[in-house]
Design a protein around this motif. Structure first.
Motif, PDB file in Angstrom:
ATOM      1  N   HIS A   9      47.464  54.048  36.206  1.00 17.64           N
ATOM      2  CA  HIS A   9      48.486  53.200  35.515  1.00 17.64           C
ATOM      3  C   HIS A   9      48.006  51.910  34.848  1.00 17.64           C
ATOM      4  O   HIS A   9      48.723  51.184  34.408  1.00 17.64           O
ATOM      5  N   MET A  10      46.589  51.787  35.195  1.00 16.21           N
ATOM      6  CA  MET A  10      46.204  50.489  34.692  1.00 16.21           C
ATOM      7  C   MET A  10      46.102  50.139  33.331  1.00 16.21           C
ATOM      8  O   MET A  10      45.552  50.939  32.577  1.00 16.21           O
ATOM      9  N   ARG A  11      46.466  49.079  32.783  1.00 16.39           N
ATOM     10  CA  ARG A  11      46.383  48.929  31.284  1.00 16.39           C
ATOM     11  C   ARG A  11      45.366  48.222  30.780  1.00 16.39           C
ATOM     12  O   ARG A  11      44.833  48.235  29.781  1.00 16.39           O
ATOM     13  N   ALA A  12      45.027  47.266  31.749  1.00 15.35           N
ATOM     14  CA  ALA A  12      43.675  46.409  31.671  1.00 15.35           C
ATOM     15  C   ALA A  12      43.023  46.033  32.921  1.00 15.35           C
ATOM     16  O   ALA A  12      43.654  45.960  33.996  1.00 15.35           O
ATOM     17  N   GLY A  13      41.771  46.007  32.895  1.00 11.64           N
ATOM     18  CA  GLY A  13      40.941  45.730  34.305  1.00 11.64           C
ATOM     19  C   GLY A  13      41.142  47.137  35.149  1.00 11.64           C
ATOM     20  O   GLY A  13      41.477  48.135  34.885  1.00 11.64           O
ATOM     21  N   LYS A  14      40.665  47.078  36.296  1.00 13.04           N
ATOM     22  CA  LYS A  14      40.547  47.942  37.490  1.00 13.04           C
ATOM     23  C   LYS A  14      41.221  47.376  38.798  1.00 13.04           C
ATOM     24  O   LYS A  14      40.832  46.308  38.925  1.00 13.04           O
ATOM     25  N   LEU A  15      41.598  48.556  39.548  1.00 12.13           N
ATOM     26  CA  LEU A  15      42.173  47.894  40.809  1.00 12.13           C
ATOM     27  C   LEU A  15      40.859  47.640  41.734  1.00 12.13           C
ATOM     28  O   LEU A  15      41.138  46.583  42.536  1.00 12.13           O
ATOM     29  N   ASN A  16      39.638  47.995  41.532  1.00 12.40           N
ATOM     30  CA  ASN A  16      38.511  47.630  42.235  1.00 12.40           C
ATOM     31  C   ASN A  16      38.213  46.397  41.948  1.00 12.40           C
ATOM     32  O   ASN A  16      37.164  45.797  42.564  1.00 12.40           O
ATOM     33  N   ASP A  17      38.797  45.641  41.042  1.00  8.87           N
ATOM     34  CA  ASP A  17      38.307  44.466  40.470  1.00  8.87           C
ATOM     35  C   ASP A  17      38.958  43.314  41.628  1.00  8.87           C
ATOM     36  O   ASP A  17      38.435  42.069  41.513  1.00  8.87           O
ATOM     37  N   LEU A  18      39.718  43.991  42.480  1.00 11.50           N
ATOM     38  CA  LEU A  18      40.373  43.028  43.435  1.00 11.50           C
ATOM     39  C   LEU A  18      39.182  42.773  44.595  1.00 11.50           C
ATOM     40  O   LEU A  18      39.092  44.071  45.270  1.00 11.50           O
ATOM     41  N   LYS A  19      38.668  41.772  44.815  1.00 10.29           N
ATOM     42  CA  LYS A  19      37.612  41.549  45.961  1.00 10.29           C
ATOM     43  C   LYS A  19      37.899  40.637  46.961  1.00 10.29           C
ATOM     44  O   LYS A  19      38.664  39.486  46.449  1.00 10.29           O
ATOM     45  N   ALA A  20      37.586  40.726  47.989  1.00  7.45           N
ATOM     46  CA  ALA A  20      38.016  39.631  49.076  1.00  7.45           C
ATOM     47  C   ALA A  20      37.236  38.529  48.759  1.00  7.45           C
ATOM     48  O   ALA A  20      36.064  38.358  48.613  1.00  7.45           O
ATOM     49  N   GLY A  21      38.020  37.489  49.062  1.00  4.69           N
ATOM     50  CA  GLY A  21      37.849  36.031  48.904  1.00  4.69           C
ATOM     51  C   GLY A  21      37.556  35.639  47.248  1.00  4.69           C
ATOM     52  O   GLY A  21      37.475  34.205  47.285  1.00  4.69           O
ATOM     53  N   VAL A  57      44.010  36.353  37.132  1.00  2.55           N
ATOM     54  CA  VAL A  57      44.658  37.763  36.598  1.00  2.55           C
ATOM     55  C   VAL A  57      43.226  38.814  36.229  1.00  2.55           C
ATOM     56  O   VAL A  57      42.514  38.549  35.347  1.00  2.55           O
ATOM     57  N   VAL A  58      43.004  39.682  37.148  1.00  2.00           N
ATOM     58  CA  VAL A  58      42.111  40.476  36.873  1.00  2.00           C
ATOM     59  C   VAL A  58      42.499  41.998  36.360  1.00  2.00           C
ATOM     60  O   VAL A  58      41.655  42.953  36.204  1.00  2.00           O
ATOM     61  N   GLY A  59      43.880  42.293  36.329  1.00  2.00           N
ATOM     62  CA  GLY A  59      44.267  43.500  35.952  1.00  2.00           C
ATOM     63  C   GLY A  59      45.682  43.657  35.515  1.00  2.00           C
ATOM     64  O   GLY A  59      46.359  42.523  36.129  1.00  2.00           O
ATOM     65  N   LEU A  60      46.120  44.485  34.759  1.00  2.00           N
ATOM     66  CA  LEU A  60      47.579  44.495  34.314  1.00  2.00           C
ATOM     67  C   LEU A  60      47.697  46.173  34.438  1.00  2.00           C
ATOM     68  O   LEU A  60      46.931  47.136  34.111  1.00  2.00           O
ATOM     69  N   PHE A  61      49.092  46.486  34.900  1.00  2.00           N
ATOM     70  CA  PHE A  61      49.505  48.102  35.311  1.00  2.00           C
ATOM     71  C   PHE A  61      50.878  48.071  34.755  1.00  2.00           C
ATOM     72  O   PHE A  61      51.428  47.137  34.500  1.00  2.00           O
ATOM     73  N   GLU A  62      51.023  49.270  34.152  1.00  3.97           N
ATOM     74  CA  GLU A  62      52.507  49.599  33.759  1.00  3.97           C
ATOM     75  C   GLU A  62      52.696  51.005  34.370  1.00  3.97           C
ATOM     76  O   GLU A  62      52.150  52.085  33.824  1.00  3.97           O
ATOM     77  N   ILE A  63      53.734  51.207  35.262  1.00  4.72           N
ATOM     78  CA  ILE A  63      54.290  52.312  35.630  1.00  4.72           C
ATOM     79  C   ILE A  63      55.351  52.743  35.173  1.00  4.72           C
ATOM     80  O   ILE A  63      55.559  54.157  34.726  1.00  4.72           O
ATOM     81  N   GLY A  69      52.149  43.402  37.097  1.00  4.37           N
ATOM     82  CA  GLY A  69      52.821  44.530  36.543  1.00  4.37           C
ATOM     83  C   GLY A  69      53.055  43.913  35.090  1.00  4.37           C
ATOM     84  O   GLY A  69      53.096  42.656  34.397  1.00  4.37           O
ATOM     85  N   SER A  70      52.939  44.854  33.871  1.00  4.36           N
ATOM     86  CA  SER A  70      53.023  44.310  32.687  1.00  4.36           C
ATOM     87  C   SER A  70      54.110  43.271  32.067  1.00  4.36           C
ATOM     88  O   SER A  70      54.041  42.461  31.447  1.00  4.36           O
ATOM     89  N   VAL A 112      50.802  35.368  30.486  1.00  2.11           N
ATOM     90  CA  VAL A 112      49.585  35.478  30.957  1.00  2.11           C
ATOM     91  C   VAL A 112      48.875  36.517  30.469  1.00  2.11           C
ATOM     92  O   VAL A 112      49.540  37.666  30.022  1.00  2.11           O
ATOM     93  N   VAL A 113      47.595  36.650  30.151  1.00  2.00           N
ATOM     94  CA  VAL A 113      46.842  37.738  29.933  1.00  2.00           C
ATOM     95  C   VAL A 113      45.296  37.779  30.839  1.00  2.00           C
ATOM     96  O   VAL A 113      45.381  36.954  31.639  1.00  2.00           O
ATOM     97  N   LEU A 114      44.627  38.844  30.811  1.00  2.00           N
ATOM     98  CA  LEU A 114      43.269  39.062  31.542  1.00  2.00           C
ATOM     99  C   LEU A 114      42.547  37.707  31.560  1.00  2.00           C
ATOM    100  O   LEU A 114      42.229  37.286  30.564  1.00  2.00           O
ATOM    101  N   GLY A 115      42.426  37.181  32.602  1.00  2.00           N
ATOM    102  CA  GLY A 115      41.127  36.108  33.054  1.00  2.00           C
ATOM    103  C   GLY A 115      42.316  34.902  32.967  1.00  2.00           C
ATOM    104  O   GLY A 115      41.410  33.927  33.387  1.00  2.00           O
ATOM    105  N   ASP A 116      43.487  34.692  32.679  1.00  2.00           N
ATOM    106  CA  ASP A 116      44.468  33.482  33.081  1.00  2.00           C
ATOM    107  C   ASP A 116      44.363  33.468  34.592  1.00  2.00           C
ATOM    108  O   ASP A 116      44.242  34.245  35.313  1.00  2.00           O
ATOM    109  N   LYS A 117      44.629  32.092  34.935  1.00  2.00           N
ATOM    110  CA  LYS A 117      44.942  31.887  36.427  1.00  2.00           C
ATOM    111  C   LYS A 117      46.280  31.424  36.552  1.00  2.00           C
ATOM    112  O   LYS A 117      46.796  30.483  35.708  1.00  2.00           O
TER     113      LYS A 117
END
Length: 421
Positions: free
Chosen positions: A136-148, A193-199, A155-156, A164-169
């Motif tokens: 259900h990812m609209r932008a980015g991937k869940l695997n982009d979440l990395k420790a540290g 922000v590394v990803g957006l999802f929409e369920i 959510g969208s 915010v959009v992808l890349g904002d802090k």
């Protein structure tokens, strides 16, 4: 014709009365109206129940795209030594995968916008095994979440509220404060922000943010503990039974709280089930009204055939045989209406994803607007059990409607009926 002559004469005459041209065309009109009414009622019941089954299935899939089939937590939502627990339950029957999580409340801010959210710390690889969030990812991937690296997946609707959009802090504030010489200060950390999802469920799209579990443990000072373990089963409907089995399996090993998806969303699915039952009753009444039009048809048919009935009685036909003749005539009306209605109901239910868009294009309307409803397509799930129940119910109602007129026909006195003939 040879086939009909081999039938019992009650069945033969009943079929002959149904096929024969009547002197009174009004009776034929009432019969046709009864057939059409029964057919429309049966078709409407099948289509409506199929659509409601489709909605229920769609909502269940969307909810379970984020929620888990089973969830195990500890006292105060803190679970120590979760690795051994996950390894233990993964070997249990029907359990396919387990994934740890950290759940907490937080406040997200970006510029002047501030929104409260449910913060879930996850291990991306494990999370994909217990939920379908990755699809259900609209932008980015869940695997982009990395420790540290302190990344966040929003959510969208939540991202739109914050602007915010992808890349904002964004700034995440944890409600648990830390003591300083100047007082209690909330813990604050900046996330990218590394990803957006929409369920497609507002509850999740507007109120859920995902971060890496290690980052969540640092921010909320969980140490090596987690909030709980989420499980995926091979059959989601076996969740209550598996929860009881796991409770017995973990008894004496610690204080654990096990909940399944039917408990977490029980009110929601109970409301859908109740609505489905009410719709069944309302539409069944339409079938009942159409079926009992058969009473009018047969009463007029009996009046029209008084002389025929009297002649058959003088030739030795019993009252029971007369009754069976008109039961056959009325039941045939119900059978034809039921079969035709079931055929068209199944046809529409199986092709509703094509029929509805065609109607929308032809008339320039939209039944489920995308800016209002999260489910913009009309889902349908035909269950043959529903079709069988509806057709049997329609036939029984039609059969009951024939009893009184047929009984009246069997009580006709031959002498009285032939007096003025």
């Amino acid at each position: 014709m040879a086939f009909f002559r081999q039938l019992p004469y009650e069945l033969f005459i009943g079929l002959r009365y149904t096929r024969a041209k009547r002197r009174n065309h009004f009776i034929s009109f009432i019969s046709l109206t009864s057939m059409i009414g029964i057919g429309l009622g049966v078709a409407a019941l099948i289509v409506v129940l199929s659509v409601m089954n489709g909605f229920q299935d769609e909502l269940r899939n969307r909810i379970l795209g984020v929620a888990s089939h089973l969830q195990i937590t500890g006292p105060n939502n803190v679970l120590d030594d979760w690795q051994s627990l996950a390894g233990s339950v993964e070997g249990a029957p029907h359990v396919q995968a387990a994934a740890p999580y950290v759940m907490a409340q937080g406040m997200l801010s970006f510029g002047q916008a501030v929104q409260g959210a449910l913060i879930r710390g996850v291990l991306p690889m494990d999370e994909d095994r217990v939920a379908e969030l990755g699809s259900h990812m609209r932008a980015g991937k869940l695997n982009d979440l990395k420790a540290g690296e302190f990344g966040v997946v929003l959510g969208s609707e939540l991202a739109q509220s914050l602007g915010v959009v992808l890349g904002d802090k964004v700034v995440l504030m944890a409600p648990q404060g830390q003591f300083t010489p100047t007082g209690i200060v909330p813990r604050i950390k900046q996330f990218k922000v590394v990803g957006l999802f929409e369920i497609g469920m507002y509850e999740y799209d507007a109120g859920l943010a995902l971060i890496h579990m290690d980052d969540a443990a640092k921010l909320y000072r969980m140490g090596n503990s987690v909030s709980g373990v989420r499980l995926k089963l091979d059959d989601l409907f076996s969740a209550p039974r598996v929860a009881r089995q796991l409770g017995e399996r973990l008894m004496g090993k610690g204080n654990y709280y096990i909940s399944d998806w039917t408990q977490q969303h029980s009110n929601f699915f109970r409301a859908i089930q109740m609505e489905k039952r009410v719709m069944f009753i309302i539409l069944a009444l339409i079938v009942a009204v159409a079926a009992f039009n058969i009473v009018s048809t047969l009463v007029m048919a009996v009046t029209d055939k008084r002389a025929d009935i009297a002649i058959m009685r003088t030739f030795g036909a019993s009252p029971r045989s007369i009754m069976q003749i008109f039961i056959v005539q009325g039941a045939l009306i119900g059978v034809i209406g039921t079969v035709v209605g079931a055929f068209f109901g199944v046809l529409v239910a199986l092709n509703i994803d094509t029929i509805v868009p065609f109607i929308e294009r032809v008339f320039g309307v939209q039944f489920l607007a995308k800016d209002v409803y999260y489910i913009s397509d009309l889902p349908s799930k035909l269950m043959w059990v529903d079709v069988v129940v509806i057709t049997v119910m329609s036939f029984i109602l039609s059969l009951l409607a024939t009893l009184y007129p047929s009984w009246r026909a069997s009580r006709i006195n031959p002498a009285e009926a032939l007096r003025y003939e």
